[in-house]
Design a protein around this motif. Sequence first.
Motif, PDB file in Angstrom:
ATOM      1  N   ILE A 129      -3.243  -8.382  30.824  1.00 39.05           N
ATOM      2  CA  ILE A 129      -2.623  -9.727  31.561  1.00 39.05           C
ATOM      3  C   ILE A 129      -2.600 -10.683  30.680  1.00 39.05           C
ATOM      4  N   VAL A 130      -3.550 -11.252  29.991  1.00 39.36           N
ATOM      5  CA  VAL A 130      -3.724 -12.421  29.281  1.00 39.36           C
ATOM      6  C   VAL A 130      -2.391 -12.626  28.026  1.00 39.36           C
ATOM      7  N   GLU A 131      -2.076 -11.276  27.571  1.00 43.91           N
ATOM      8  CA  GLU A 131      -1.010 -11.202  26.552  1.00 43.91           C
ATOM      9  C   GLU A 131       0.386 -11.249  27.285  1.00 43.91           C
ATOM     10  N   ALA A 132       0.721 -11.066  28.740  1.00 42.98           N
ATOM     11  CA  ALA A 132       1.971 -10.959  29.412  1.00 42.98           C
ATOM     12  C   ALA A 132       2.583 -12.200  29.365  1.00 42.98           C
ATOM     13  N   LYS A 133       3.835 -12.006  29.107  1.00 45.28           N
ATOM     14  CA  LYS A 133       4.754 -13.120  29.242  1.00 45.28           C
ATOM     15  C   LYS A 133       4.772 -13.644  30.557  1.00 45.28           C
ATOM     16  N   ASN A 134       5.021 -12.931  31.581  1.00 46.81           N
ATOM     17  CA  ASN A 134       5.207 -13.215  33.139  1.00 46.81           C
ATOM     18  C   ASN A 134       4.163 -12.019  33.715  1.00 46.81           C
ATOM     19  N   ILE A 135       3.492 -12.393  34.907  1.00 45.74           N
ATOM     20  CA  ILE A 135       2.638 -11.575  35.627  1.00 45.74           C
ATOM     21  C   ILE A 135       3.445 -11.364  37.187  1.00 45.74           C
ATOM     22  N   TYR A 136       3.507 -10.498  37.488  1.00 42.74           N
ATOM     23  CA  TYR A 136       3.806 -10.122  38.843  1.00 42.74           C
ATOM     24  C   TYR A 136       2.821  -9.443  39.650  1.00 42.74           C
ATOM     25  N   ILE A 137       2.596  -9.885  41.030  1.00 42.64           N
ATOM     26  CA  ILE A 137       1.262  -9.401  41.581  1.00 42.64           C
ATOM     27  C   ILE A 137       1.964  -8.945  42.800  1.00 42.64           C
ATOM     28  N   ILE A 138       1.770  -7.598  43.357  1.00 45.29           N
ATOM     29  CA  ILE A 138       2.326  -7.147  44.344  1.00 45.29           C
ATOM     30  C   ILE A 138       0.995  -6.414  45.232  1.00 45.29           C
ATOM     31  N   GLY A 139       1.144  -6.609  46.655  1.00 50.79           N
ATOM     32  CA  GLY A 139       0.174  -6.289  47.570  1.00 50.79           C
ATOM     33  C   GLY A 139       0.687  -6.314  48.880  1.00 50.79           C
ATOM     34  N   MET A 140       0.808  -5.087  49.742  1.00 57.19           N
ATOM     35  CA  MET A 140       1.412  -5.267  50.743  1.00 57.19           C
ATOM     36  C   MET A 140       0.566  -4.860  52.001  1.00 57.19           C
ATOM     37  N   ARG A 141       0.569  -5.318  52.993  1.00 56.53           N
ATOM     38  CA  ARG A 141      -0.139  -5.128  54.346  1.00 56.53           C
ATOM     39  C   ARG A 141      -1.783  -5.533  54.035  1.00 56.53           C
ATOM     40  N   SER A 142      -2.741  -5.078  54.127  1.00 57.83           N
ATOM     41  CA  SER A 142      -4.129  -5.313  54.064  1.00 57.83           C
ATOM     42  C   SER A 142      -4.260  -5.879  52.642  1.00 57.83           C
ATOM     43  N   SER A 143      -3.558  -5.210  51.795  1.00 56.25           N
ATOM     44  CA  SER A 143      -3.877  -5.690  50.520  1.00 56.25           C
ATOM     45  C   SER A 143      -3.157  -6.903  49.949  1.00 56.25           C
ATOM     46  N   SER A 144      -2.349  -7.542  50.846  1.00 52.58           N
ATOM     47  CA  SER A 144      -1.636  -8.815  50.662  1.00 52.58           C
ATOM     48  C   SER A 144      -2.637  -9.958  50.274  1.00 52.58           C
ATOM     49  N   TYR A 193      -1.619   4.387  51.603  1.00 51.19           N
ATOM     50  CA  TYR A 193      -0.947   3.724  50.258  1.00 51.19           C
ATOM     51  C   TYR A 193       0.255   3.042  50.773  1.00 51.19           C
ATOM     52  N   SER A 194       0.614   2.108  50.263  1.00 53.95           N
ATOM     53  CA  SER A 194       2.028   1.481  50.603  1.00 53.95           C
ATOM     54  C   SER A 194       3.020   1.879  49.738  1.00 53.95           C
ATOM     55  N   ARG A 195       3.977   2.446  50.304  1.00 54.73           N
ATOM     56  CA  ARG A 195       5.091   3.241  49.696  1.00 54.73           C
ATOM     57  C   ARG A 195       6.037   2.301  49.034  1.00 54.73           C
ATOM     58  N   ARG A 196       6.156   0.959  49.393  1.00 52.41           N
ATOM     59  CA  ARG A 196       7.072  -0.107  48.788  1.00 52.41           C
ATOM     60  C   ARG A 196       6.110  -0.577  47.355  1.00 52.41           C
ATOM     61  N   THR A 197       4.789  -0.381  47.549  1.00 51.73           N
ATOM     62  CA  THR A 197       3.951  -0.678  46.173  1.00 51.73           C
ATOM     63  C   THR A 197       4.429   0.277  45.198  1.00 51.73           C
ATOM     64  N   ILE A 198       4.486   1.472  45.297  1.00 50.70           N
ATOM     65  CA  ILE A 198       4.796   2.486  44.573  1.00 50.70           C
ATOM     66  C   ILE A 198       5.890   2.527  44.074  1.00 50.70           C
ATOM     67  N   LYS A 199       6.962   2.334  45.083  1.00 50.53           N
ATOM     68  CA  LYS A 199       8.351   2.033  44.428  1.00 50.53           C
ATOM     69  C   LYS A 199       8.530   0.945  43.362  1.00 50.53           C
ATOM     70  N   ALA A 200       7.930  -0.123  43.650  1.00 49.19           N
ATOM     71  CA  ALA A 200       7.767  -1.403  42.738  1.00 49.19           C
ATOM     72  C   ALA A 200       7.054  -0.733  41.325  1.00 49.19           C
ATOM     73  N   MET A 201       6.356  -0.011  41.552  1.00 44.43           N
ATOM     74  CA  MET A 201       5.406   0.485  40.041  1.00 44.43           C
ATOM     75  C   MET A 201       6.556   1.314  39.342  1.00 44.43           C
ATOM     76  N   GLN A 202       7.179   2.262  40.082  1.00 46.75           N
ATOM     77  CA  GLN A 202       8.413   3.186  39.624  1.00 46.75           C
ATOM     78  C   GLN A 202       9.244   2.430  38.796  1.00 46.75           C
TER      79      GLN A 202
END
Length: 285
Positions: A129-144, A193-202
């Motif tokens: 995370i520290v070395e990343a150019k950009n950080i994208y954070i995804i969390g749906m429903r209760s994880s939002s 588990y959120s299907r959208r989160t898993i698709k985003a990871m893929q």
Amino acid sequence: MEKDILSLIEAASGNFSKSQRKIAGYVINNYDKAAFMTAIRLAHFAGVSESTVVRFAVELGYEGYPQMRRALQDMIRGKLTAVQRINVAKDIMGSRDILTHVLTSDIEQIRQTLEEADCVEFSRAVDAIVEAKNIYIIGMRSSSFLANFIGFYFNLIFGNSRVITECPDNEVFEKMLMLSKGDVLLAISFPRYSRRTIKAMQYARSVGASIVAITDGRLSPLVELADFPLCARSDMISFLDTLVAPLSLVNALVVAISEKADVDLYARFERLEEIWDEYGVYEQI
């Protein structure tokens, strides 16, 4: 991925005694309730002795009954509907003091998370995370709320973070359009588990971005897609998830990253304090 406990029971069924077959039958047909029973209660419903239940757990390869029960809980959290959760909660809590039960459960979730924590994996996730150019954070429903919490502090530290929470499927990928190699996707999801989160990871994997996952255990579908899986115990209380341990893990992640990030946090927060005072952000007490 590890086998779930029902698969283990099926594989070992040929070696079971008559009493153990009774336990196996009850667990297979009532796994949603058995997952939260004490050994004494499971023995009662299966029509066997408590010692037989303990031996059954050992026969399956667990250290004891608590480990077997935990494996059952891990398996079902992603499967139970909200209605099933409410019914299970009634069986678990009965007439017990709810405040004491919930707070005690949260304490136990933090204790188990600490016991199972992988400090090496945690450090590797911090470095990514520290070395990343950009950080994208995804969390749906209760994880939002966890995603927004992380995003709030990451933007104070870095300024290169983007939070993706509730939005239609197609907008998830629009918000990730610029994700590429050298970036990090921090994905958060707990049962169910959120299907959208898993698709985003893929998608992140397909473009060569690194993936940090925050989820509840090694059986989570997020683990196999993540470069750096971080696990925190999440229990269910009636129809809701308790995310106390995941929030504690997030706190540790933010603090560790702030210590390692190549930014002058002192100067940044000194400037922020001036802005907050000038525009009356906080009430003066």
